[in-house]
Design an enzyme around this catalytic site. Structure first.
Site, PDB file in Angstrom:
ATOM      1  N   ARG A 182      37.490  22.435  21.408  1.00 50.09           N
ATOM      2  CA  ARG A 182      38.195  21.517  22.291  1.00 50.09           C
ATOM      3  C   ARG A 182      39.673  21.929  22.289  1.00 50.09           C
ATOM      4  O   ARG A 182      40.175  22.473  21.316  1.00 50.09           O
ATOM      5  CB  ARG A 182      38.059  20.081  21.799  1.00 50.09           C
ATOM      6  CG  ARG A 182      36.617  19.582  21.719  1.00 50.09           C
ATOM      7  CD  ARG A 182      36.557  18.201  21.087  1.00 50.09           C
ATOM      8  NE  ARG A 182      35.195  17.688  21.012  1.00 50.09           N
ATOM      9  CZ  ARG A 182      34.366  17.879  19.982  1.00 50.09           C
ATOM     10  NH1 ARG A 182      34.789  18.588  18.946  1.00 50.09           N
ATOM     11  NH2 ARG A 182      33.147  17.383  20.001  1.00 50.09           N
ATOM     12  N   ARG A 225      35.196  25.829  27.334  1.00 51.64           N
ATOM     13  CA  ARG A 225      34.223  25.270  26.381  1.00 51.64           C
ATOM     14  C   ARG A 225      32.834  25.220  27.022  1.00 51.64           C
ATOM     15  O   ARG A 225      31.834  25.573  26.403  1.00 51.64           O
ATOM     16  CB  ARG A 225      34.684  23.874  25.966  1.00 51.64           C
ATOM     17  CG  ARG A 225      33.763  23.147  24.988  1.00 51.64           C
ATOM     18  CD  ARG A 225      34.480  21.892  24.493  1.00 51.64           C
ATOM     19  NE  ARG A 225      33.596  20.913  23.885  1.00 51.64           N
ATOM     20  CZ  ARG A 225      33.230  20.912  22.609  1.00 51.64           C
ATOM     21  NH1 ARG A 225      33.653  21.872  21.808  1.00 51.64           N
ATOM     22  NH2 ARG A 225      32.444  19.965  22.122  1.00 51.64           N
ATOM     23  N   HIS A 237      28.886  18.682  18.498  1.00 57.56           N
ATOM     24  CA  HIS A 237      28.230  17.519  19.089  1.00 57.56           C
ATOM     25  C   HIS A 237      27.404  16.789  18.027  1.00 57.56           C
ATOM     26  O   HIS A 237      26.742  17.420  17.208  1.00 57.56           O
ATOM     27  CB  HIS A 237      27.285  17.942  20.225  1.00 57.56           C
ATOM     28  CG  HIS A 237      28.004  18.348  21.458  1.00 57.56           C
ATOM     29  ND1 HIS A 237      27.432  19.132  22.445  1.00 57.56           N
ATOM     30  CD2 HIS A 237      29.259  18.080  21.907  1.00 57.56           C
ATOM     31  CE1 HIS A 237      28.292  19.328  23.422  1.00 57.56           C
ATOM     32  NE2 HIS A 237      29.403  18.696  23.118  1.00 57.56           N
ATOM     33  N   TYR A 272      24.618  21.191  29.015  1.00 59.45           N
ATOM     34  CA  TYR A 272      25.075  22.530  29.399  1.00 59.45           C
ATOM     35  C   TYR A 272      23.915  23.420  29.846  1.00 59.45           C
ATOM     36  O   TYR A 272      24.141  24.477  30.430  1.00 59.45           O
ATOM     37  CB  TYR A 272      25.790  23.200  28.222  1.00 59.45           C
ATOM     38  CG  TYR A 272      27.070  22.521  27.823  1.00 59.45           C
ATOM     39  CD1 TYR A 272      28.253  22.793  28.488  1.00 59.45           C
ATOM     40  CD2 TYR A 272      27.097  21.607  26.778  1.00 59.45           C
ATOM     41  CE1 TYR A 272      29.432  22.167  28.115  1.00 59.45           C
ATOM     42  CE2 TYR A 272      28.267  20.979  26.399  1.00 59.45           C
ATOM     43  CZ  TYR A 272      29.433  21.260  27.075  1.00 59.45           C
ATOM     44  OH  TYR A 272      30.590  20.635  26.715  1.00 59.45           O
TER      45      TYR A 272
END
Length: 303
Positions: A148, A248, A271, A280
């Site tokens: 991040r 990301r 996560h 994703y």
């Protein structure tokens, strides 16, 4: 008619008490008029005679009509405001919409760049300057690790182990994780540490921040956003579409498209739920489709 009068009474009440703008009041009106029209079709001539079943059936109808989850949720907010007005005025002793849950918004796959766009972006910094070396290292590290942007700018020098090829970062909830770093990013970081960071350091300003601003202190999220926007323009990428999240997302989508295990990608991204990583997967499928269309001689999309 009574149903429409109830709507106008609510809007007058909201205008007086909450001083809402005319456009906001009109949005409420647009949401509520179809609802009362539906009630009338169902034989309900007064809101006081409507029930939870009527509200739930209307919400289901909106979804059958193809309305988005966001549109349905907004309509339900307006309907709840209408019933709350009737309860406050003493005309109803309960709110039929109170316990009806709005539909969950669809999870859109995070936007990911294709490999060619990533390559153009990573090639944009001028590595003949200290700032260019820094920017190259930051972009390469983001794409190599999926950090991040808040984690990126918070990195300290000891967090990156060039010899063992990993970065240590702190994720949400204070959870620390270790993420491997690929060869290109490692080389860019090594170049920055050797010839970029020492020149960005200011005399008398001691800091262990890994990435330094032109002032010699740690990089901020806002500063990195500006840097990214500049390189996106230099790489010819669509203005406004590239964010730190794009790299990301590209990291995750490219790994999944090339067969990486979802659980491994989940751990690298930090996560807590596999569902967040699965989002994703759709981007990965779209990327594979782009590759197929561009490369397969019978795709019908080659020029």
């Amino acid at each position: 008619m009574r149903l429409e009068r109830d709507i106008e009474a609510l809007l007058a009440d909201m205008a007086a008490e909450r001083r809402l703008a005319a456009n906001t009041l009109e949005s409420y009106r647009r949401d509520l008029l179809p609802f009362v029209a539906y009630l009338r079709e169902q034989g309900v001539d007064e809101l006081t005679g409507s029930t939870k079943t009527n509200v739930a059936a209307y919400a289901a109808k909106l979804r059958r009509d193809g309305r988005s989850a966001a549109t349905c949720a907004r309509a339900l907010v307006s309907i709840r405001a209408l019933y709350a007005h009737l309860v406050r005025s003493g005309r109803m002793d309960h709110d039929p919409a109170r316990f009806i849950e709005p539909p969950k918004a669809e999870r859109k796959p995070p936007a990911a760049l294709n490999v060619a766009d990533v390559e153009r972006l990573l090639a944009a910094p001028d590595t003949e300057t200290p700032a260019g070396l820094r920017d190259k290292a930051m972009l390469e590290l983001l794409y190599a690790t999926g950090l991040r942007v808040s984690e990126l700018v918070a990195l300290q020098e000891p967090d990156v182990n060039v010899g063992l090829a990993f970065v240590r970062c702190g994720g949400g909830g204070g959870q620390e994780r270790i993420v491997p770093i690929g060869g290109y990013a490692l080389q860019s970081i090594a170049d920055y540490l050797a010839a970029g960071r020492p020149k960005l350091l200011k005399p008398g300003l001691a800091t262990t921040a890994l990435f330094l601003s032109q002032r010699g202190d740690g990089m901020t999220r806002q500063s990195f956003w500006g840097i990214l926007k500049r390189y996106a323009a230099a790489a010819g990428l669509p203005e406004g579409e590239l964010t730190p999240q794009s790299l990301r997302s590209s990291f995750a989508a490219h790994l999944l498209a090339n067969g990486a295990d979802v659980r491994a990608v989940q751990e690298m991204l930090g996560h807590t739920s596999p569902a967040a990583t699965q989002a994703y997967a759709q981007s990965a499928k779209l990327l594979m489709k782009d590759v197929y269309d561009a490369a397969h001689p019978r795709s019908g999309k080659r020029t």
